[in-house]
Design a protein around this motif. Structure first.
Motif, mmCIF file in Angstrom:
data_model
loop_
_atom_site.group_PDB
_atom_site.id
_atom_site.type_symbol
_atom_site.label_atom_id
_atom_site.label_comp_id
_atom_site.label_asym_id
_atom_site.label_seq_id
_atom_site.Cartn_x
_atom_site.Cartn_y
_atom_site.Cartn_z
ATOM 1 N N LEU A 112 3.775 2.761 1.135
ATOM 2 C CA LEU A 112 3.037 2.544 -0.098
ATOM 3 C C LEU A 112 3.846 2.988 -1.313
ATOM 4 C CD1 LEU A 112 0.353 1.598 -1.283
ATOM 5 C CD2 LEU A 112 -0.524 3.915 -0.963
ATOM 6 N N ASN A 113 4.658 4.014 -1.153
ATOM 7 C CA ASN A 113 5.479 4.499 -2.265
ATOM 8 C C ASN A 113 6.525 3.484 -2.699
ATOM 9 O OD1 ASN A 113 4.182 6.968 -2.475
ATOM 10 N ND2 ASN A 113 5.473 7.896 -0.917
ATOM 11 N N LYS B 285 -4.055 -3.975 -3.075
ATOM 12 C CA LYS B 285 -4.163 -4.944 -1.980
ATOM 13 C C LYS B 285 -3.694 -4.308 -0.675
ATOM 14 C CE LYS B 285 -2.579 -9.583 -0.823
ATOM 15 N NZ LYS B 285 -1.779 -10.706 -1.272
ATOM 16 N N TYR B 286 -2.616 -3.582 -0.743
ATOM 17 C CA TYR B 286 -2.066 -2.917 0.432
ATOM 18 C C TYR B 286 -3.020 -1.833 0.932
ATOM 19 C CZ TYR B 286 1.409 -0.612 3.376
ATOM 20 O OH TYR B 286 2.074 -0.064 4.426
ATOM 21 N N ARG B 287 -3.599 -1.070 0.015
ATOM 22 C CA ARG B 287 -4.539 -0.010 0.399
ATOM 23 C C ARG B 287 -5.741 -0.582 1.137
ATOM 24 N NH1 ARG B 287 -3.704 2.442 -5.165
ATOM 25 N NH2 ARG B 287 -2.255 4.145 -4.773
ATOM 26 N N LEU C 268 -8.609 -1.235 6.487
ATOM 27 C CA LEU C 268 -9.097 -2.078 7.588
ATOM 28 C C LEU C 268 -8.360 -1.798 8.891
ATOM 29 C CD1 LEU C 268 -9.565 -5.466 5.744
ATOM 30 C CD2 LEU C 268 -11.341 -3.883 6.512
ATOM 31 N N ILE C 269 -7.064 -1.608 8.805
ATOM 32 C CA ILE C 269 -6.273 -1.301 10.003
ATOM 33 C C ILE C 269 -6.709 0.028 10.599
ATOM 34 C CG2 ILE C 269 -3.965 -0.667 10.820
ATOM 35 C CD1 ILE C 269 -2.875 -2.694 8.745
ATOM 36 N N LEU C 270 -6.838 1.032 9.771
ATOM 37 C CA LEU C 270 -7.232 2.354 10.266
ATOM 38 C C LEU C 270 -8.646 2.332 10.833
ATOM 39 C CD1 LEU C 270 -5.669 4.632 7.533
ATOM 40 C CD2 LEU C 270 -4.834 4.211 9.842
#
Length: 59
Positions: A28-29, A38-40, A45-47
């Motif tokens: 993320l960094n 969007k990435y968060r 969802l993955i977690l």
């Protein structure tokens, strides 16, 4: 499955999840600011799916 076996399995799963979370935080960094939200959302969802899988597998 004994209590000790269950605990050992959960500890292995937890360690794996913590490593995965650290990996995604590091990634993320390096992502451009406009793409971070969007990435968060994808990461959540993955977690979530991994947590559900862990619960269903061990109970």
């Amino acid at each position: 499955m004994t209590a000790d076996e269950l605990r050992a399995a959960l500890e292995v799963e937890l360690a794996w999840r913590q490593e995965e979370l650290a990996f995604f935080k590091n990634q993320l960094n390096e992502i451009a600011k406009e793409n971070k939200n969007k990435y968060r959302k994808s990461l959540v969802l993955i977690l979530y799916s991994q947590i559900v899988k862990m619960i269903l597998t061990h109970w």
